[in-house]
Design an enzyme around this catalytic site. Structure first.
Site, PDB file in Angstrom:
ATOM      1  CB  CYS A 154      -3.725  -1.501   8.488  1.00 21.33           C
ATOM      2  SG  CYS A 154      -2.510  -2.521   8.655  1.00 21.33           S
ATOM      3  CG  HIS A 165      -2.087  -0.971   1.404  1.00 25.01           C
ATOM      4  ND1 HIS A 165      -1.839  -2.016   2.215  1.00 25.01           N
ATOM      5  CD2 HIS A 165      -3.017  -1.115   0.590  1.00 25.01           C
ATOM      6  CE1 HIS A 165      -2.980  -2.669   2.065  1.00 25.01           C
ATOM      7  NE2 HIS A 165      -3.839  -2.222   0.928  1.00 25.01           N
TER       8      HIS A 165
END
Ligand code: CIR
Length: 266
Positions: free
Chosen positions: A261, A171
């Site tokens: 996250c 990511h």
């Protein structure tokens, strides 16, 4: 969400890892995560969020979604509104439903990224009202464009960057973090593929290769949460004047999960 100081948060949403956690997606070779240790690390993570002043709400684990503890990927929450994502990994799309229920209580208007768009929250980085959106193996052009339109409609600026040229970044925020005060934390690879054109970057803290995992740190109010055992990054962060909360993330790292996250902060 962030204001001028990138950090006026009051709440966080988390989901502790469930008993199927070890069967989630990962590129890491090596032993599977230890579920007891993962649970303990998650508790410490929640305690750190509380230490920064946040009220922490817990979602129940859903055993059919082993990656569900990585709640950040399921929504983009800003000071002006929120949108549900459509995670790029098919095994993760269903995680959004329970997050939607929790967020709707706070954000009655809760749109969602629509097919064929895909978007993971890990690909979205806010810097004082400007958003970087990474095109990755999880976030496609349609998802990025839908999010950019949504953010623009809220009066934010959005800029799409392509990180698909490097396999090193799952990511966007695998390789960088914005910690306020025009200060970025970035790996060398992230610096190569993410131009900060248009973003104020008074200071960039270089993350050495051997501590790359620490690029995914999070500013929360007066603190920065950072993975433990990354001494060079931690030393550099201490010079910013923020309180540094170093957290053992070893079991989440085994599942390709970064520190950010594990929560939605708003
Ligand atoms: C996945 O591959 O989707 C999970 N095992 C890890 C997701 C981590 N999310 C993030 O860094 N934003």
């Amino acid at each position: 969400m962030s204001g001028p100081n990138a950090a006026a948060f009051t709440r966080a949403l988390v989901r502790r890892p469930g008993s199927t956690f070890a069967s989630g997606l990962t590129s890491a070779a090596g032993p599977p995560p230890d579920l007891i240790a993962a649970g303990e690390q998650h508790l410490a993570y929640c305690a750190a969020l509380r230490e920064t002043g946040l009220i922490v709400s817990q979602l129940a684990p859903e055993l059919q979604f082993p990656d569900g503890t990585f709640v950040e990927d399921t929504a983009i929450v800003t000071a002006r509104g929120a949108i549900l994502t459509r995670p790029g990994a098919p095994s993760r799309t269903g995680e959004v439903e329970s997050v939607a229920v929790a967020l709707r209580a706070i954000f009655p208007q809760l749109p969602a990224i629509q097919a064929p768009g895909t978007l993971d929250g890990g690909d979205v980085c806010e810097a004082d009202g400007r958003f970087l959106i990474g095109l990755s193996t999880r976030t496609n052009e349609s998802g990025a464009a839908q999010l950019a339109d949504f953010l623009t409609s809220l009066g934010y600026e959005a800029c799409v960057v392509d990180i698909r040229t490097t396999a090193a970044l799952l990511h966007l925020k695998t390789g960088l973090a914005y910690i306020g005060d025009d200060t970025w934390v970035m790996t060398r690879i992230a610096r190569q593929v993410v131009p900060l054109d248009g973003f104020a970057a008074r200071r960039v803290i270089d993350v050495p290769e051997e501590e790359a995992y620490a690029a995914n740190c999070v500013r929360v109010n007066d603190s920065v949460l950072v993975p433990a055992r990354c001494p060079r990054v931690i030393d550099a962060l201490r010079t910013t004047g923020h309180r540094i909360l170093a957290l053992d993330m070893s079991e989440f790292k085994k599942m390709d999960g970064g520190l950010s996250c594990l929560s939605l902060r708003f």
